[in-house]
Design a protein around this motif. Sequence first.
Motif, mmCIF file in Angstrom:
data_model
loop_
_atom_site.group_PDB
_atom_site.id
_atom_site.type_symbol
_atom_site.label_atom_id
_atom_site.label_comp_id
_atom_site.label_asym_id
_atom_site.label_seq_id
_atom_site.Cartn_x
_atom_site.Cartn_y
_atom_site.Cartn_z
ATOM 1 N N THR A 179 12.763 -29.846 44.805
ATOM 2 C CA THR A 179 12.328 -30.325 43.442
ATOM 3 C C THR A 179 12.662 -31.618 43.044
ATOM 4 O O THR A 179 13.664 -32.219 43.863
ATOM 5 N N ALA A 180 11.944 -32.444 42.335
ATOM 6 C CA ALA A 180 12.261 -33.809 41.975
ATOM 7 C C ALA A 180 13.643 -33.953 41.336
ATOM 8 O O ALA A 180 14.334 -34.671 41.564
ATOM 9 N N GLY A 181 13.799 -32.514 40.855
ATOM 10 C CA GLY A 181 15.166 -32.457 39.731
ATOM 11 C C GLY A 181 15.966 -32.541 40.948
ATOM 12 O O GLY A 181 17.395 -33.045 40.684
ATOM 13 N N ALA A 182 15.983 -31.844 41.989
ATOM 14 C CA ALA A 182 17.098 -31.624 43.049
ATOM 15 C C ALA A 182 17.266 -33.216 43.565
ATOM 16 O O ALA A 182 18.442 -33.455 44.087
ATOM 17 N N GLY A 183 16.045 -33.928 43.942
ATOM 18 C CA GLY A 183 16.222 -35.202 44.469
ATOM 19 C C GLY A 183 16.969 -35.964 43.477
ATOM 20 O O GLY A 183 18.090 -36.882 43.747
ATOM 21 N N GLN A 184 17.082 -35.740 42.237
ATOM 22 C CA GLN A 184 17.769 -36.619 41.207
ATOM 23 C C GLN A 184 19.045 -36.093 41.198
ATOM 24 O O GLN A 184 19.947 -36.832 40.783
ATOM 25 N N ILE A 185 19.384 -35.062 41.225
ATOM 26 C CA ILE A 185 20.911 -34.303 41.287
ATOM 27 C C ILE A 185 21.587 -34.854 42.506
ATOM 28 O O ILE A 185 22.698 -35.475 42.359
ATOM 29 N N LEU A 186 20.790 -34.946 43.624
ATOM 30 C CA LEU A 186 21.526 -35.673 44.894
ATOM 31 C C LEU A 186 21.892 -37.152 44.693
ATOM 32 O O LEU A 186 22.954 -37.315 44.887
ATOM 33 N N LEU A 187 21.253 -37.533 43.840
ATOM 34 C CA LEU A 187 21.515 -39.128 43.771
ATOM 35 C C LEU A 187 22.491 -38.939 42.631
ATOM 36 O O LEU A 187 23.328 -40.031 42.643
ATOM 37 N N LYS A 188 22.386 -38.440 41.618
ATOM 38 C CA LYS A 188 23.262 -38.315 40.392
ATOM 39 C C LYS A 188 24.807 -37.803 40.942
ATOM 40 O O LYS A 188 25.737 -38.881 40.737
ATOM 41 N N GLN A 189 24.764 -36.833 41.359
ATOM 42 C CA GLN A 189 26.080 -36.522 41.534
ATOM 43 C C GLN A 189 26.772 -36.864 42.856
ATOM 44 O O GLN A 189 27.911 -37.041 42.781
ATOM 45 N N SER A 190 25.914 -36.968 44.042
ATOM 46 C CA SER A 190 26.611 -37.294 45.312
ATOM 47 C C SER A 190 26.136 -38.904 45.767
ATOM 48 O O SER A 190 26.655 -38.899 46.749
#
Lengths: 468, 100
Positions: free
Chosen positions: A132-143
């Motif tokens: 999901t695009a949300g997953a892509g964003q979480i990868l960028l934000k958190q990690s």
Amino acid sequence: MQRFDLAIIGAGPAGMAAAQEAATHGLRVVLLDEQARAGGQIYRDVDRVADLRGDILGPDYTDGRRLTAGIGRDGITHVTEAVVWAIEEDFVISFTKDGKGAQVAADRVLLATGALERPMPLPGWTLPGVMTAGAGQILLKQSGVLARHAVLVGSGPLLYLIAAQMVRAGTPPLALVETQTKADLARAGRHITGALRGWSYMLKGVKMLAEITRARVPRYTGATQITIEGEGKAEAIRFTSGGKARRIACDTVFLHHGVVPNTQAGRSLGVTHRWSTEQSCFVPVLDASGGTNVPGIFIAGDGGGIAGAKAAEIAGRIAALRVAEEAGHLTQNARDQRATPLLAALAHERAARPFLDTAYPPCAEALGPADATVICRCEEVTAGAIRSYAGLGCLGPNQAKAFGRTGMGPCQGRYCGLTVTALLAETNGRTPDETGYFRIRPPLKPVTLGELAAMADPDAKVSDGSDH
Amino acid sequence: MKPASPFLELHDCPRVTVLLDGQPLDLPEGANLAAALLAAGVEVFRKTPVSGAPRGPFCMMGACFDCLVEIDGVVRQACMVEVTAGLEVRKPDGVGDATV
């Protein structure tokens, strides 16, 4: 068992704001959240990340620190890494933390469980590399982890936001494959008044699009016949746009066509839901302060209908004021005085929604997928199978479980439920409201026998896992 | 040698060693396990118990259960676990193998 005045599930903007507001009025609050640090998905890990990547993620993200700072105060017990799996009689809440079951109780419960990505079943969407695009964003934000060769597929402002952030981080996406059409934008025109009231959102959209264009990221709109190809993992995306068939080689695909309320906890408690035609999803039926048909159960934030982080924060405060009044900590007058400006601010935050919902509608191919497309990721049930159940007299999603296990895997229908409702409704010629949704029961998340056996002493105090 | 990964890490962090299917792998300490494995070039996290189809992380927020791996003998969502030294991670291998 430790009892609180208010239990809040979810430490995103709605939950954090509600906790702070309720504690201000003297309520004892327990804030249960699955993550190790407060923020929810929108402000995921903001305290740790803001200084590292704030320039890439932007001020709308780093602003979340204002809310995380507000929950480090007396009166709020923030239980981190707590996976809530049941809310039962007398509002006894069961959760797993550190591999052990535990329980707390509360007089009232506020569900601030936020949103899930709208399921986007397209051919190939189960391949590794498709997220999901949300997953892509979480990868960028958190990690701080970025896809090198990603194609963004679908529609909506989040797609532009993540594209702009990827540009800022120096790894622009290979392309944006957008499903909305010029006709959608024209239809959205009738909501222009609201769009103008919510002009700050429009301005942000224009700025993001300018960043994407400046980075020369190709944008294909009105895309149809979208298929993700690959042997064992995503290798390319095929689609048609502007009358031309195209193929782009890539190893990562980020899907997004809107987010929808996460209704699991509310449904398990018997909260009434209705179909929202405007947002193409089920939403809980709420009064102006987030109250539901179940006394003592409140809902705030995107879990009550999609309106974004700022609106969630305001709705959290409004719900907390109502709880404070019910608990006898505020007079009705005092509550009204505080809630009135918040209600006006909430209306302002929501003003641009009808325009955005109309301009970026869900992708039609994913709402009514081709027969061969897997729609239940866990049990690997296809759209064709669901349609065939309808042909055999299956009217609703619960019956569909008996036909073919759809929705019975570990995700418990979170990523197939709306698709199952849509397919049965379409095939049976009935409305989504008539068709209904899965009956959700505890455990809301899988729980192991080991976790149950290790259930903490009911008289034990829950620990405040926050770093404050 | 680090395998080629579709993903890039913006910041360098101190690393610790975990075991992935018995092989040592250095991952950033305290990182989200799913993100760290992706960045290390691991694309397939498991094969499904229904058909043996390959899967990797999908939602990264604990909702989809596609990033399930076995950690120290318990099947868990990799996206809900932080990297610590000595984790023993095993990728479920399809029909008949571990799931939740």
